[in-house]
Every structure is written in C-alpha cells, then in structure tokens.
Design an enzyme around this catalytic site. Structure first.
Site, PDB file in Angstrom:
ATOM      1  N   ASP A  82       0.870  -1.181   0.000  1.00 25.96           N
ATOM      2  CA  ASP A  82       0.000   0.000   0.000  1.00 25.96           C
ATOM      3  C   ASP A  82       0.903   1.227   0.000  1.00 25.96           C
ATOM      4  OD1 ASP A  82      -2.577   1.213   2.320  1.00 25.96           O
ATOM      5  OD2 ASP A  82      -1.486   2.190   0.686  1.00 25.96           O
ATOM      6  N   ASP A 136      -5.667   7.651  -5.289  1.00 28.88           N
ATOM      7  CA  ASP A 136      -6.056   9.029  -4.941  1.00 28.88           C
ATOM      8  C   ASP A 136      -6.851   9.029  -3.637  1.00 28.88           C
ATOM      9  OD1 ASP A 136      -7.548  11.627  -7.095  1.00 28.88           O
ATOM     10  OD2 ASP A 136      -6.270  11.741  -5.326  1.00 28.88           O
ATOM     11  N   GLY A 143      -5.358   1.479 -13.381  1.00 24.52           N
ATOM     12  CA  GLY A 143      -6.591   1.114 -12.661  1.00 24.52           C
ATOM     13  C   GLY A 143      -7.799   1.659 -13.397  1.00 24.52           C
TER      14      GLY A 143
HETATM   15  N1  APR Z   1      -1.218   1.526  -3.068  1.00 23.68           N
HETATM   16  C1  APR Z   1      -0.605   1.187  -4.242  1.00 23.68           C
HETATM   17  N2  APR Z   1      -1.259   0.991  -5.400  1.00 23.68           N
HETATM   18  C2  APR Z   1      -2.608   1.133  -5.370  1.00 23.68           C
HETATM   19  C3  APR Z   1      -3.332   1.494  -4.198  1.00 23.68           C
HETATM   20  C4  APR Z   1      -2.567   1.685  -3.017  1.00 23.68           C
HETATM   21  N3  APR Z   1      -3.144   2.029  -1.853  1.00 23.68           N
HETATM   22  N4  APR Z   1      -4.658   1.569  -4.516  1.00 23.68           N
HETATM   23  C5  APR Z   1      -4.760   1.253  -5.819  1.00 23.68           C
HETATM   24  N5  APR Z   1      -3.540   0.980  -6.350  1.00 23.68           N
HETATM   25  C6  APR Z   1      -3.173   0.613  -7.722  1.00 23.68           C
HETATM   26  C7  APR Z   1      -4.263   0.033  -8.591  1.00 23.68           C
HETATM   27  O1  APR Z   1      -4.388  -1.364  -8.379  1.00 23.68           O
HETATM   28  C8  APR Z   1      -3.701   0.344  -9.978  1.00 23.68           C
HETATM   29  O2  APR Z   1      -2.758  -0.663 -10.343  1.00 23.68           O
HETATM   30  O3  APR Z   1      -2.788   1.817  -8.371  1.00 23.68           O
HETATM   31  C9  APR Z   1      -2.928   1.659  -9.774  1.00 23.68           C
HETATM   32  C10 APR Z   1      -3.624   2.899 -10.330  1.00 23.68           C
HETATM   33  O4  APR Z   1      -5.020   2.754 -10.171  1.00 23.68           O
HETATM   34  P1  APR Z   1      -5.993   4.026  -9.879  1.00 23.68           P
HETATM   35  O5  APR Z   1      -5.805   4.449  -8.482  1.00 23.68           O
HETATM   36  O6  APR Z   1      -7.347   3.623 -10.340  1.00 23.68           O
HETATM   37  O7  APR Z   1      -5.413   5.199 -10.779  1.00 23.68           O
HETATM   38  P2  APR Z   1      -5.571   5.477 -12.346  1.00 23.68           P
HETATM   39  O8  APR Z   1      -5.799   4.227 -13.122  1.00 23.68           O
HETATM   40  O9  APR Z   1      -4.401   6.338 -12.695  1.00 23.68           O
HETATM   41  O10 APR Z   1      -6.922   6.320 -12.445  1.00 23.68           O
HETATM   42  C11 APR Z   1      -6.902   7.625 -11.911  1.00 23.68           C
HETATM   43  O11 APR Z   1      -8.846   7.203 -10.590  1.00 23.68           O
HETATM   44  O12 APR Z   1      -8.975   7.394  -8.331  1.00 23.68           O
HETATM   45  C12 APR Z   1      -9.241   8.038  -9.506  1.00 23.68           C
HETATM   46  O13 APR Z   1      -9.041  10.371  -8.971  1.00 23.68           O
HETATM   47  C13 APR Z   1      -8.431   9.299  -9.661  1.00 23.68           C
HETATM   48  O14 APR Z   1      -9.686  10.018 -11.564  1.00 23.68           O
HETATM   49  C14 APR Z   1      -8.456   9.451 -11.151  1.00 23.68           C
HETATM   50  C15 APR Z   1      -8.328   8.017 -11.641  1.00 23.68           C
END
Ligand code: APR
Length: 172
Positions: free
Chosen positions: A10, A34, A119
């Site tokens: 995490d 985020d 993600g």
């Molecule tokens: N620690 C590490 N990695 C994480 C965590 C965490 N706590 N939570 C999620 N992930 C991973 C996901 O599994 C994915 O592989 O981070 C990667 C990015 O996923 P997202 O958070 O969905 O980010 P992204 O795909 O860049 O989409 C961004 O999502 O949350 C919203 O506000 C954000 O609109 C933006 C979009």
C-alpha cells in the site's frame, strides 16, 4: 545512479520523501490510490490541492503529505487509455519524468510510484510497465539528487509483471 526497487504493498505506508498520487486533472480527489492517499494523509493535502488550479495530464504538482510518513505527495495525472492511438504512451512517460523533476525541485531524495493509469484509467499493465520503468530510469539519470525510485504494486501479480518488464529491459 538511482536505486530502482519494486515492491508490493500500500503506497500510503511507504517511508520515502515523496509519494506519487495517480490523480485526475481536478486534483480534488477520487478513488483508488487518490482516495487512499487523501484518506491516510488527511484534509491538509486537499486544502493545498485546491490552491493549485488543477493539473494537466502528463504533468505533476507537489503538495504536503499531511499525516503520511512521506514529506510530499506528488500528484500526477495519467492518460485515460483510449486504445493507444492518442499519445497515451508519451503521456504516461511524461508523468514519470515530471514527477521526478518535481521531486528534484522540492529536494525529495526518494520517490515511490504506483502503477499510474492502470486502474480506473484502463491502461494495460503489460504495456505500462516498460514505459513506467524506462521513463523513470531516464529521468532519474538526469536528476542525481533523486537516489531511490520505488514502484509500489498493489498485488503480487502486478509485482511479477513489473519484475518481468524490468528483467526484459535489463537482461543479465
Ligand atoms: N497503493 C498502491 N497501489 C494502489 C493502491 C494503493 N493504496 N490503490 C490502488 N492501487 C493501484 C491500482 O491497483 C492500480 O494498479 O494503483 C494503480 C492505479 O489505479 P488508480 O488508483 O485507479 O489510478 P488510475 O488508473 O491512474 O486512475 C486515476 O482514478 O482514483 C481516480 O481520482 C483518480 O480520476 C483518477 C483516476
């Protein structure tokens, strides 16, 4: 030359100078990384985000890390995957380059990246891994004050994928 590390975990728990957030252009929070960063870091982060006027895709901006162990959160906005023909690869590379440039500007010596755009934004992980690794390594070479670059993957599956990409980029 910066050390490059790959771990599963995490990202909000990483004890590095700067944690990179996978944000959106509003910088006003969201889900995934985020949401986790804002939840763990507290309201100070959002309060500072509100003063920044958003962030363009491919760019990066730093704020306080609030209650996190890190000193800064570097918010970067990855590309939404729309099939690969809209410059997504270059924008993803830019996220890593700009995040390391901003880390060097604020004086962060160690930086942790999540798997940006893989993600909610749907960027295929197997395509993202070599772009992320390559662009981060190139940027770190240009900014020697940044001496640790760590990728924090959210699952062992993703960690194995990133490890494979690193091995292919750096054959023994
Ligand atoms: N620690 C590490 N990695 C994480 C965590 C965490 N706590 N939570 C999620 N992930 C991973 C996901 O599994 C994915 O592989 O981070 C990667 C990015 O996923 P997202 O958070 O969905 O980010 P992204 O795909 O860049 O989409 C961004 O999502 O949350 C919203 O506000 C954000 O609109 C933006 C979009």
């Amino acid at each position: 030359m910066a050390r490059l590390e790959l771990v599963a975990g995490d990202i909000t728990r990483e004890a590095v100078d700067a944690i990179v957030n996978a944000a959106n252009e509003s910088l006003l929070g969201g889900g995934g990384v985020d949401g986790a960063i804002h939840r763990a870091g507290g309201p100070e982060i959002l309060a500072e985000c509100r003063t920044l006027g958003g962030c363009a895709t491919g760019d990066a901006k730093a704020t306080t890390a609030g209650r996190l162990e890190a000193r800064w959160v570097i918010h970067t906005v990855g590309p939404v995957w729309v099939g690969g023909g809209a410059g997504e690869d270059d924008l993803l590379a830019s996220c890593h380059r700009r995040s390391i440039e901003v880390a060097a500007e604020v004086g962060a010596r160690s930086i942790a990246f999540p798997a940006i755009s893989t993600g909610v934004y749907g960027f295929p992980k197997e395509r993202a891994a070599p772009i992320a690794l390559g662009s981060a390594r190139e940027a770190a070479a240009d900014h020697p004050t940044v001496d640790l670059v760590r990728f924090v993957l959210f699952s062992d599956t993703d960690l194995r994928l990133w490890r494979g990409a690193l091995e292919r980029s750096d054959p023994p």
